[in-house]
Scaffold this active site. Structure first.
Site, short mmCIF file in Angstrom:
data_model
loop_
_atom_site.label_atom_id
_atom_site.label_comp_id
_atom_site.label_asym_id
_atom_site.label_seq_id
_atom_site.Cartn_x
_atom_site.Cartn_y
_atom_site.Cartn_z
N PHE A 84 0.85 -1.19 0.00
CA PHE A 84 0.00 0.00 0.00
C PHE A 84 0.89 1.25 0.00
O PHE A 84 2.06 1.19 0.35
CB PHE A 84 -0.96 0.00 1.19
CG PHE A 84 -0.31 0.02 2.55
CD1 PHE A 84 -0.04 1.22 3.17
CD2 PHE A 84 0.01 -1.16 3.21
CE1 PHE A 84 0.56 1.26 4.42
CE2 PHE A 84 0.60 -1.14 4.46
CZ PHE A 84 0.88 0.08 5.07
N GLY A 178 -2.24 -7.13 5.15
CA GLY A 178 -1.37 -6.03 5.52
C GLY A 178 -0.18 -5.96 4.61
O GLY A 178 0.04 -6.83 3.77
N ASP A 179 0.63 -4.91 4.75
CA ASP A 179 1.83 -4.70 3.96
C ASP A 179 1.51 -4.77 2.46
O ASP A 179 0.96 -3.85 1.90
CB ASP A 179 2.92 -5.69 4.34
CG ASP A 179 3.48 -5.43 5.75
OD1 ASP A 179 3.03 -4.46 6.37
OD2 ASP A 179 4.33 -6.19 6.21
N ASN A 180 1.85 -5.87 1.82
CA ASN A 180 1.73 -5.96 0.35
C ASN A 180 0.39 -6.56 -0.09
O ASN A 180 0.35 -7.44 -0.94
CB ASN A 180 2.87 -6.79 -0.21
CG ASN A 180 4.22 -6.16 0.02
OD1 ASN A 180 4.61 -5.90 1.17
ND2 ASN A 180 4.94 -5.90 -1.03
N TRP A 181 -0.69 -6.04 0.45
CA TRP A 181 -2.00 -6.63 0.16
C TRP A 181 -2.69 -6.03 -1.06
O TRP A 181 -3.72 -6.53 -1.51
CB TRP A 181 -2.91 -6.45 1.38
CG TRP A 181 -3.54 -5.09 1.49
CD1 TRP A 181 -2.93 -3.92 1.82
CD2 TRP A 181 -4.92 -4.76 1.27
NE1 TRP A 181 -3.83 -2.88 1.82
CE2 TRP A 181 -5.07 -3.36 1.48
CE3 TRP A 181 -6.04 -5.50 0.92
CZ2 TRP A 181 -6.28 -2.70 1.35
CZ3 TRP A 181 -7.26 -4.83 0.79
CH2 TRP A 181 -7.37 -3.45 1.00
#
Length: 231
Positions: A84, A178-181
């Protein structure tokens, strides 16, 4: 000369120059370097699943890991494949955060593939808002919506390949919300096609708990209460 000249300007008007830049650091690792003083730890350059060599490396690495870890029952991905939108400043503070933003998923390969599929070319202007960072809380343009759907379909198709590899080894596949979703969109129309068994996410409040608990097309969900990693 890395300079821009603007002609015929009007007094007291603001002018901006829009450009695309390559992100040299993974945003989460950048956070760790700034917040936890990682010092000389080498920086991670984000992988792009659209790159043929990167994609083959991802699959080969997962295949090797699956073969070397027969006792592991659940494989958690963190996540597929784009972070994101997240920037930090030199004061260790969030400069700009868009949990739903697709800005960090932009690449020359993605722009070229998009143009072939849609018949028109996206510009840097399509990923910002009149010279400022683009928040998805603003009503997105049709061009930006086209790009979002374009990336969702790509992420879902590539993620399914990795999930199928996990299932082929008799393991469950879990996704960390989360993170690279970006691109997975658990409530989107393409999520079910990935074939995940579960989703785990961080619970920051009642709203995020509900988001995690109600995700469809999975066997179970898991909520982790903050702070579960950093104090």
């Amino acid at each position: 000369t890395q300079s821009v000249t603007i002609n015929n300007v009007q007094p007291f008007h603001e002018y901006t120059v829009n450009f695309l830049a390559f992100v040299m650091w993974d945003p989460t690792q950048m956070y760790n370097h700034l917040t936890n003083n990682w010092g000389d730890v080498p920086k991670d350059i984000p992988f792009d699943a659209r790159g043929p060599k990167s994609w083959e490396f991802m699959k080969a690495t997962l295949q090797t890991w699956l073969e070397n870890n027969p006792k592991t029952d659940v494989v958690r991905f963190t996540t597929f494949f784009y972070h994101f939108t997240l920037f930090f400043n030199d004061m260790k503070k969030d400069k700009f955060v868009d949990w739903f933003g697709y800005g960090a998923s932009v690449s020359p390969a993605a722009l070229k593939a998009f143009e072939i599929e849609h018949g028109y070319r996206l510009l840097a202007e399509d990923f910002i808002q009149a010279g400022t960072y683009n928040s998805t809380f603003n009503e997105p343009t049709q061009r930006y919506l086209d790009y979002i759907d374009f990336q969702q379909r790509f992420v879902a198709s590539r993620a399914k390949e990795l999930v199928d590899m996990v299932h082929a080894h008799g393991k469950e596949a879990m996704m960390f919300l989360g993170d690279n979703w970006i691109g997975t969109e658990p409530y989107g129309e393409h999520f079910a096609s990935i074939g995940l068994d579960a989703v785990v996410g961080s619970v920051g409040g009642g709203a995020s708990l509900r988001v995690i608990a109600d995700i469809p097309h999975v066997k179970y969900t898991e909520g982790r209460f903050l702070p579960y990693f950093f104090p």
